[in-house]
Design an enzyme around this catalytic site. Structure first.
Site, PDB file in Angstrom:
ATOM      1  CG  HIS A  97       7.529 -39.941 -29.301  1.00 50.00           C
ATOM      2  ND1 HIS A  97       7.498 -41.270 -29.665  1.00 50.00           N
ATOM      3  CD2 HIS A  97       8.076 -39.910 -28.055  1.00 50.00           C
ATOM      4  CE1 HIS A  97       7.948 -42.016 -28.668  1.00 50.00           C
ATOM      5  NE2 HIS A  97       8.322 -41.207 -27.681  1.00 50.00           N
ATOM      6  CD1 TRP A 123      -1.917  -5.540  -2.812  1.00 48.39           C
ATOM      7  CD2 TRP A 123      -2.908  -4.606  -4.576  1.00 48.39           C
ATOM      8  NE1 TRP A 123      -2.053  -6.500  -3.785  1.00 48.39           N
ATOM      9  CE2 TRP A 123      -2.644  -5.960  -4.876  1.00 48.39           C
ATOM     10  CE3 TRP A 123      -3.534  -3.812  -5.549  1.00 48.39           C
ATOM     11  CZ2 TRP A 123      -2.987  -6.539  -6.092  1.00 48.39           C
ATOM     12  CZ3 TRP A 123      -3.865  -4.397  -6.753  1.00 48.39           C
ATOM     13  CH2 TRP A 123      -3.590  -5.737  -7.017  1.00 48.39           C
ATOM     14  NE  ARG A 178       4.135   1.824  -1.586  1.00 42.54           N
ATOM     15  CZ  ARG A 178       5.269   1.198  -1.351  1.00 42.54           C
ATOM     16  NH1 ARG A 178       6.303   1.409  -2.138  1.00 42.54           N
ATOM     17  NH2 ARG A 178       5.405   0.381  -0.334  1.00 42.54           N
ATOM     18  CE  LYS A 191      -0.546  -8.312 -14.403  1.00 41.60           C
ATOM     19  NZ  LYS A 191       0.495  -9.326 -14.630  1.00 41.60           N
ATOM     20  CD  GLU A 234       5.385 -18.665 -16.533  1.00 39.26           C
ATOM     21  OE1 GLU A 234       4.423 -19.130 -17.157  1.00 39.26           O
ATOM     22  OE2 GLU A 234       5.461 -17.457 -16.229  1.00 39.26           O
ATOM     23  CB  CYS A 253      -0.847   0.052   1.263  1.00 50.20           C
ATOM     24  SG  CYS A 253      -1.849  -1.416   1.511  1.00 50.20           S
ATOM     25  CG  ASN A 299       3.127  -0.439   3.002  1.00 51.74           C
ATOM     26  OD1 ASN A 299       2.549  -1.398   2.508  1.00 51.74           O
ATOM     27  ND2 ASN A 299       4.352  -0.085   2.665  1.00 51.74           N
ATOM     28  N   GLY A 300       1.892  -2.865   5.061  1.00 52.05           N
ATOM     29  CA  GLY A 300       2.544  -4.075   5.557  1.00 52.05           C
ATOM     30  C   GLY A 300       1.501  -5.065   6.052  1.00 52.05           C
ATOM     31  CE  LYS A 318       6.141 -14.763 -18.301  1.00 49.16           C
ATOM     32  NZ  LYS A 318       5.057 -14.921 -17.407  1.00 49.16           N
ATOM     33  CD  GLU A 373       3.806 -13.243 -21.389  1.00 49.83           C
ATOM     34  OE1 GLU A 373       4.198 -13.724 -20.325  1.00 49.83           O
ATOM     35  OE2 GLU A 373       2.646 -12.827 -21.552  1.00 49.83           O
TER      36      GLU A 373
HETATM   37  C1  F6R Z   1       1.575 -14.504 -18.861  1.00 45.31           C
HETATM   38  C2  F6R Z   1       0.396 -14.075 -18.130  1.00 45.31           C
HETATM   39  C3  F6R Z   1      -0.906 -14.683 -18.493  1.00 45.31           C
HETATM   40  C4  F6R Z   1      -1.786 -14.883 -17.240  1.00 45.31           C
HETATM   41  C5  F6R Z   1      -3.174 -15.363 -17.656  1.00 45.31           C
HETATM   42  C6  F6R Z   1      -4.056 -15.633 -16.471  1.00 45.31           C
HETATM   43  O1  F6R Z   1       2.713 -13.850 -18.413  1.00 45.31           O
HETATM   44  O2  F6R Z   1       0.467 -13.229 -17.265  1.00 45.31           O
HETATM   45  O3  F6R Z   1      -0.751 -15.889 -19.179  1.00 45.31           O
HETATM   46  O4  F6R Z   1      -1.166 -15.820 -16.414  1.00 45.31           O
HETATM   47  O5  F6R Z   1      -3.786 -14.412 -18.482  1.00 45.31           O
HETATM   48  O6  F6R Z   1      -4.251 -14.461 -15.742  1.00 45.31           O
HETATM   49  P1  F6R Z   1      -4.753 -14.509 -14.261  1.00 45.31           P
HETATM   50  O7  F6R Z   1      -3.694 -15.173 -13.450  1.00 45.31           O
HETATM   51  O8  F6R Z   1      -4.964 -13.084 -13.872  1.00 45.31           O
HETATM   52  O9  F6R Z   1      -6.026 -15.317 -14.258  1.00 45.31           O
END
Ligand code: F6R
Length: 608
Positions: free
Chosen positions: A504, A75, A27, A603, A481, A2, A101-102, A485, A488
């Site tokens: 295969h 937050w 934050r 996001k 993963e 926060c 905050n914490g 990373k 993307e």
């Molecule tokens: C990749 C990424 C996405 C999310 C996915 C699910 O870096 O961030 O693949 O993992 O869109 O999002 P959440 O976790 O918010 O349901």
């Protein structure tokens, strides 16, 4: 995470508080509030939403006049975003207002004691114990009361406190959460970081752990917890303040990569007690657990990859079949889920449309649902029967890093919790496992020091058109993963393959100089991985192997090595993923990509 601010000066407090909070919004931003003392009365305004709304509500601060005040942008960690849970929190007689905050780890015990003494709580927060404790211990000596209360608190905190008996005084205290004091001719101020201070002054004092600051417009004094005065040095803000909210990092993604030791620590905070896992307010009983014959984990993207790590760990520790399903597939497939299925959904945002729909379907089919979510009070958190928050703090970069790391940390906790309640591992095994889990933040910290090396190594992949990640078991889960990373944020095609599956079909794509990352930290299958590395290197691949420190057997067959500290075999995802986050970041960086906002992505995916 926060943001807090505080002001005592010769001009109105509220405009500074609002401006400072606006700067700290990165934050956290789910609710906000300010308290200002006027004529020995604390006036408080709160909003569920952003600082802009709070500013409109108070007419840019004109409706909350006064020269001393505190403010907070939240937050949520304990309790959903709401007016009641928004800070500042007040004591019963409205003598004290507190921003925090914490996380106060022992708040539940303190709260129970206070309730037993007749105190009425209005919020679900951990913070609210602080103003009530201050009122309890206050006998006219403010510093003594603050010291007494700070001594009682466990966990991490930065506190801003005002008291109606001292209408020109602002008090601050900290332990393990950031807090900075700004010194100027007409006002003395506090804030969680310099972004909120720099518009007023460049002269600052860094408050250290277990110190209390007492500020008036004229002076700033700092004391230890025994009330002894401490002399502090004045520092100057010399760096680019606009970069401050990124903590000096160029992109949020790198900042969040570096936040992982702290974030994982927060996830574990207060949940490992006496060698076992404790989830507060959990409704899933041992009796219910015993009727469960299958676990289904549902998620999207990186959260799905975290689920695959969870599958390997849970199946090993609990011996219940565990399936991982993509939410977008699960929801339209008439999933075979019933009251004997335990459903776990994983989502950083808590708002992913497919995951939410799959969760609702699982509930409709009679399954007990547990969500693993970062954003407190989000739709998925609210819709599930039980929720385990990851407490990673806000994640801004589209590509998740600390979100993923904290999700897998919850998977370890949940596996240990299941093993204990179902009796599939003995107490010693669980205690030993958990002490290794607790050591993870330190191991992750060590890996972050590889950044310089990985930055150099990443130059190679700028010209890669397509590359591979291979691994087995948990190493395979991490390959998925690592590959996501990279693709993307750098827009380079990559594939993750279970190493045993290569021959295969896909091995036909291996040709001279093709980059192949081999993940080998899962020790039980290291020999098998060595054979797979030989297979690809014999076909001309350029092999970069990630191995545990000391596992030098791979060097002969690899072109380059990345070593990570050795951890418990079931925890390797937490260490192994870090170099690949950094590698992906620097490939994108060298290519000049928009790292925090990769093209075509968002996001929070709230549409299907
Ligand atoms: C990749 C990424 C996405 C999310 C996915 C699910 O870096 O961030 O693949 O993992 O869109 O999002 P959440 O976790 O918010 O349901």
């Amino acid at each position: 995470m926060c943001g807090i601010v505080g002001f005592t000066g010769k001009s109105a407090a509220a405009p500074f508080l609002l401006e400072g909070l606006h700067k700290l919004e990165y934050r956290g931003y789910d609710s906000a509030g300010i308290s200002v003392i006027e004529n020995s009365v604390i006036n408080t305004e709160k909003t569920v939403g952003r600082i802009k709304a709070l500013s409109e509500q108070t007419n840019a601060g004109a409706l909350t006049p006064g020269f001393v005040g505190v403010g907070h942008t939240r937050w949520a960690t304990h309790g959903a975003p709401s007016i009641e849970n928004a800070h500042p929190h007040l004591s019963g007689k409205r003598k004290f207002a507190v921003v925090h905050n914490g996380i106060i780890e022992n708040y539940a015990i303190l709260r129970e004691q206070l309730i037993g003494e007749g105190v009425k709580f209005v919020s679900e927060t951990d913070t609210e114990v602080v103003p009530h404790l201050l009122e309890k211990y206050y006998d006219g000596d403010l510093i003594k009361a603050v010291s007494k209360v700070v001594n009682l608190l466990e966990g991490s905190f930065a506190l801003g406190i005002i008291c109606t008996d001292f209408p020109d005084t602002l008090v601050a205290a900290r332990r393990f959460s950031p807090l900075i004091i700004g010194i100027s001719e007409n006002a003395n101020i506090i804030a969680s970081d310099v972004t909120a201070i720099a518009s007023v002054t460049k002269d600052i004092i860094y408050l250290d752990d277990n110190e209390i600051a007492v500020l008036t417009p004229e002076k700033a004094e700092v004391f230890d917890l025994s009330g002894n005065k401490i002399s502090k040095d004045l520092s100057k803000i010399t760096w680019d303040v606009s970069a401050a909210e990124k903590g000096g990092f160029e992109y949020f993604m790198m900042k969040e990569i570096h936040e992982q030791p702290h974030a994982v620590k927060q996830t574990l905070s207060g949940r490992i007690k006496n060698g076992e896992v404790v989830f507060e307010d959990f409704s899933l009983t041992t009796e219910k657990l015993k009727s469960i014959n299958r676990i289904v984990i549902i998620a999207c993207g990186s959260a799905y990859h975290a689920g695959i790590v969870g599958k390997y760990v849970i199946e090993e520790m609990v011996r219940i079949p565990c399936e991982v399903d993509l939410a977008s597939e699960s929801r339209y497939r008439k999933p075979i889920i019933n009251d004997k299925t335990l459903t776990i959904v994983i989502s950083q945002s808590g708002e992913t449309a497919d995951t939410l729909a799959a969760l609702r379907e699982a509930k409709r089919l009679g399954s007990h649902t547990v969500s693993v979510v970062n954003v407190v009070g989000s739709s998925i958190a609210k819709a599930s029967d039980d929720c385990i928050y990851t407490w990673a703090g806000p994640e801004i970069a589209v590509a998740t890093t600390k979100g993923y790391s904290t999700q897998i940390a919850v998977m370890y906790l949940f596996a240990a919790w299941l093993a204990k309640h179902l009796g599939t591992k003995d107490d010693k095994y669980i205690a030993d496992f958990l002490s290794e889990v607790k050591a993870l933040p330190q191991k992750i910290e060590e890996i972050l020091s590889l950044e310089g090396l990985l930055k150099e190594m990443a130059k190679r992949s700028v010209n890669d058109e397509s590359l591979f990640f291979i691994g087995r078991n948990i190493d395979y889960a991490v390959s998925l993963e690592a590959s996501l990373k990279l693709k993307e944020i750098s827009y380079i095609h990559s594939e993750a393959y279970a190493a045993g599956e290569l021959k295969h079909g896909t091995i036909s794509l291996i040709e001279e100089n093709r980059t192949v990352f081999a993940l080998t930290c899962y020790k039980a299958l290291a020999d098998k991985m060595l054979s797979n590395i030989k297979e690809v290197s014999a076909r001309g691949a350029y092999v970069i192997t990630c191995a545990n420190e000391g596992d030098t057997d791979f060097e002969k067959e690899s072109n380059q090595m990345i070593y990570v500290p050795r951890v418990h075999e079931l925890l390797v995802a937490s260490t192994e993923v870090i170099p690949f986050q950094i590698y992906a970041y620097y490939v994108a960086y060298h290519k000049g990509c928009d790292i925090d906002k990769p093209r075509n992505l968002a996001k929070s995916v709230t549409v299907e």
